[in-house]
Design an enzyme around this catalytic site. Structure first.
Site, PDB file in Angstrom:
ATOM      1  N   SER A 108       0.823  -1.215   0.000  1.00 39.76           N
ATOM      2  CA  SER A 108       0.000   0.000   0.000  1.00 39.76           C
ATOM      3  C   SER A 108       0.853   1.259   0.000  1.00 39.76           C
ATOM      4  O   SER A 108       1.965   1.275   0.554  1.00 39.76           O
ATOM      5  CB  SER A 108      -0.882  -0.016   1.253  1.00 39.76           C
ATOM      6  OG  SER A 108      -1.442   1.258   1.465  1.00 39.76           O
ATOM      7  N   TYR A 137      -2.208  -0.534   9.994  1.00 37.69           N
ATOM      8  CA  TYR A 137      -2.415  -1.027   8.623  1.00 37.69           C
ATOM      9  C   TYR A 137      -1.123  -0.883   7.821  1.00 37.69           C
ATOM     10  O   TYR A 137      -0.646  -1.831   7.191  1.00 37.69           O
ATOM     11  CB  TYR A 137      -3.557  -0.253   7.958  1.00 37.69           C
ATOM     12  CG  TYR A 137      -3.698  -0.534   6.477  1.00 37.69           C
ATOM     13  CD1 TYR A 137      -4.066  -1.804   6.026  1.00 37.69           C
ATOM     14  CD2 TYR A 137      -3.441   0.457   5.529  1.00 37.69           C
ATOM     15  CE1 TYR A 137      -4.172  -2.066   4.663  1.00 37.69           C
ATOM     16  CE2 TYR A 137      -3.553   0.198   4.169  1.00 37.69           C
ATOM     17  CZ  TYR A 137      -3.920  -1.060   3.748  1.00 37.69           C
ATOM     18  OH  TYR A 137      -4.020  -1.320   2.402  1.00 37.69           O
TER      19      TYR A 137
HETATM   20  N1  LIG Z   1      -8.448  -0.157  -2.620  1.00 37.74           N
HETATM   21  C1  LIG Z   1      -7.374   0.575  -2.363  1.00 37.74           C
HETATM   22  O1  LIG Z   1      -7.365   1.799  -2.604  1.00 37.74           O
HETATM   23  C2  LIG Z   1      -6.141  -0.045  -1.793  1.00 37.74           C
HETATM   24  C3  LIG Z   1      -5.032   0.788  -1.535  1.00 37.74           C
HETATM   25  C4  LIG Z   1      -3.877   0.217  -1.014  1.00 37.74           C
HETATM   26  C5  LIG Z   1      -3.823  -1.135  -0.778  1.00 37.74           C
HETATM   27  N2  LIG Z   1      -4.899  -1.922  -1.008  1.00 37.74           N
HETATM   28  C6  LIG Z   1      -4.787  -3.354  -0.730  1.00 37.74           C
HETATM   29  O2  LIG Z   1      -5.253  -4.073  -1.851  1.00 37.74           O
HETATM   30  C7  LIG Z   1      -5.883  -5.287  -1.442  1.00 37.74           C
HETATM   31  C8  LIG Z   1      -7.290  -5.359  -1.992  1.00 37.74           C
HETATM   32  O3  LIG Z   1      -8.000  -4.230  -1.509  1.00 37.74           O
HETATM   33  P1  LIG Z   1      -9.523  -3.977  -1.828  1.00 37.74           P
HETATM   34  O4  LIG Z   1      -9.711  -2.516  -1.950  1.00 37.74           O
HETATM   35  O5  LIG Z   1      -9.976  -4.878  -2.913  1.00 37.74           O
HETATM   36  O6  LIG Z   1     -10.166  -4.424  -0.440  1.00 37.74           O
HETATM   37  P2  LIG Z   1     -11.462  -5.330  -0.134  1.00 37.74           P
HETATM   38  O7  LIG Z   1     -11.688  -5.211   1.338  1.00 37.74           O
HETATM   39  O8  LIG Z   1     -12.574  -4.952  -1.043  1.00 37.74           O
HETATM   40  O9  LIG Z   1     -10.970  -6.777  -0.509  1.00 37.74           O
HETATM   41  C9  LIG Z   1     -10.279  -7.620   0.373  1.00 37.74           C
HETATM   42  C10 LIG Z   1     -11.036  -8.939   0.450  1.00 37.74           C
HETATM   43  O10 LIG Z   1     -10.273  -9.820   1.275  1.00 37.74           O
HETATM   44  C11 LIG Z   1     -11.158 -10.555   2.099  1.00 37.74           C
HETATM   45  N3  LIG Z   1     -10.414 -10.929   3.306  1.00 37.74           N
HETATM   46  C12 LIG Z   1     -10.004 -10.098   4.304  1.00 37.74           C
HETATM   47  N4  LIG Z   1      -9.334 -10.806   5.232  1.00 37.74           N
HETATM   48  C13 LIG Z   1      -9.327 -12.096   4.814  1.00 37.74           C
HETATM   49  C14 LIG Z   1      -8.809 -13.298   5.351  1.00 37.74           C
HETATM   50  N5  LIG Z   1      -8.150 -13.293   6.517  1.00 37.74           N
HETATM   51  N6  LIG Z   1      -8.980 -14.445   4.665  1.00 37.74           N
HETATM   52  C15 LIG Z   1      -9.655 -14.452   3.478  1.00 37.74           C
HETATM   53  N7  LIG Z   1     -10.189 -13.345   2.930  1.00 37.74           N
HETATM   54  C16 LIG Z   1     -10.017 -12.181   3.591  1.00 37.74           C
HETATM   55  C17 LIG Z   1     -12.314  -9.624   2.386  1.00 37.74           C
HETATM   56  O11 LIG Z   1     -13.505 -10.340   2.666  1.00 37.74           O
HETATM   57  C18 LIG Z   1     -12.411  -8.817   1.097  1.00 37.74           C
HETATM   58  O12 LIG Z   1     -13.400  -9.328   0.231  1.00 37.74           O
HETATM   59  C19 LIG Z   1      -5.798  -5.291   0.074  1.00 37.74           C
HETATM   60  O13 LIG Z   1      -4.648  -6.009   0.450  1.00 37.74           O
HETATM   61  C20 LIG Z   1      -5.637  -3.839   0.427  1.00 37.74           C
HETATM   62  O14 LIG Z   1      -4.976  -3.675   1.669  1.00 37.74           O
HETATM   63  C21 LIG Z   1      -6.061  -1.405  -1.508  1.00 37.74           C
END
Ligand SMILES: NC(=O)c1ccc[n+]([C@@H]2O[C@H](COP(=O)([O-])OP(=O)(O)OC[C@H]3O[C@@H](n4cnc5c(N)ncnc54)[C@H](O)[C@@H]3O)[C@@H](O)[C@H]2O)c1
Length: 345
Positions: A143, A168
């Site tokens: 991130s 985080y």
């Molecule tokens: N969306 C953003 O702007 C952004 C920015 C920086 C980093 N990220 C990272 O990108 C990745 C995806 O983000 P996103 O926006 O799609 O988030 P999201 O929350 O929509 O997707 C994450 C998914 O992982 C599942 N999950 C969480 N913990 C889990 C576990 N222990 N076992 C199995 N499933 C689990 C959740 O149910 C969820 O559906 C994440 O790692 C997030 O930290 C996202």
């Protein structure tokens, strides 16, 4: 290629799965469908991939998609140390794309344990299975928040990232360190992707794009932190997905620097947008002026993000090209149609 995509019911995982399938790959999606935000949205994304809710609800059973024979889904937690290896053994993945995580900066002040469970324990389990089942390449989500208190912009992967200001961010930085260790010790390639504020249709309800649109349409005030003095490198979901899929598809031995197993990239839009300009784009698209509640800075938040993405352009010909206005229009158009269909508004 046979690929495990964790977090497949999540925002980015859903799009990555979809594009990999469009390119003819075989994908197993994994997600525990936790209730951090509306699970209806997570089941909705899975339905788009051909997995009906009644099938997706059952833990630890693989269901095949009714629209694409190359997609199946399993509801499983990364922390499940017993069943995760069984899945790896049975499926024989070549590449793992780990997008499952407890996301959200602000929530990490309320529920720190969730970040250790999913992002530290869960990530260790992913690494252990990559090690034990001869995975060639692990692509995983880091991130922009790892840049923490850094003020020099644009952010570069060569900058020091020793000042995280949320658990985080600390968990994501830990992932990078853990991946480095495992790549070094066990010889598989790992690529960490520092995502920068991803937005678009099917986006997350805890993020600004969704929160603002929702509040404005309901006539409620939007919360504008740091009195609007924030900037973000907003990245449209299609641009992100294209980048992630390119990285997955390029065989490790054909990478620019095939002897370097451990890599980290910024994946952003290479453009920092002022929060007030972002709000203006939403207001203009909705033709409604937002009621704004101007508030001080929130703990854990950073004032500005801006990605230098030169390395990704050079190594993968990554070309983010969605202007913010177009991305905002796409989101709002999806939001209106999704919520009128789902809730009869
Ligand atoms: N969306 C953003 O702007 C952004 C920015 C920086 C980093 N990220 C990272 O990108 C990745 C995806 O983000 P996103 O926006 O799609 O988030 P999201 O929350 O929509 O997707 C994450 C998914 O992982 C599942 N999950 C969480 N913990 C889990 C576990 N222990 N076992 C199995 N499933 C689990 C959740 O149910 C969820 O559906 C994440 O790692 C997030 O930290 C996202």
């Amino acid at each position: 290629m046979k690929i495990l995509v964790t977090g497949a019911a999540g925002f980015i995982g859903f799009y990555v799965s979809k594009k990999l399938l469009d390119h003819g790959h075989s994908v197993v999606g994994l997600d525990n469908i936790n209730d951090y935000y509306d699970v209806g949205l997570k089941f909705g994304r899975l339905t788009e991939l051909g997995i009906e809710r009644n099938k997706a609800e059952i833990f630890n059973v693989i269901s095949r998609s009714n629209s694409n024979p190359n997609f199946s889904f399993i509801r499983l937690s990364l922390e499940d140390r017993e069943n995760l290896p069984l899945l790896f053994k049975e499926e024989g993945f070549e590449v793992v794309c780990n997008l499952a995580a407890q996301a959200g900066v602000r929530y990490s002040l309320e529920n720190p344990e969730a970040y250790v469970d999913s992002n530290i324990v869960g990530f260790l389990n992913i690494l252990e299975n990559c090690r034990n089942f001869n995975i060639k390449h692990l692509v995983y989500a880091s991130s922009s928040s790892v840049y923490g208190l850094n003020s020099k912009v644009p952010f570069e992967t060569t900058d020091s990232v020793d000042n995280p200001i949320s658990l985080y961010a600390a968990s994501k930085k830990s992932n990078e360190l853990m991946a480095h260790t495992y790549s070094h010790l066990y010889g598989f390639a790992s690529t960490g992707l520092r995502f920068f504020t991803v937005y678009g249709p099917w986006g997350r309800p805890d993020m600004a794009m969704f929160l603002f649109t929702d509040a404005i349409l309901k006539g409620q005030p939007i919360k504008v932190f740091n009195h609007g003095n924030l900037e973000r490198d907003f990245t449209y979901i299609e641009d992100i997905t294209e980048g992630v899929v390119r990285i997955i598809e390029l065989p490790v031995n054909e990478r620019k620097d095939p002897n370097t197993l451990y890599k980290i990239y910024n994946i952003g839009n290479n453009n920092s947008v002022k929060l007030m300009d972002f709000i203006k784009a939403i207001e203009e698209t909705l033709s409604i002026e937002a009621k704004k509640e101007m508030l001080p800075m929130q703990a854990g938040d950073v004032t500005r993000t801006w990605a230098n993405v030169d390395a990704l352009i050079k190594d993968y010909n990554y070309q983010p090209n969605t202007p913010i206005k177009k991305g905002v229009e796409e989101f709002i158009s999806w939001y209106k149609s999704y919520y009128s269909i789902e809730h009869g508004n």
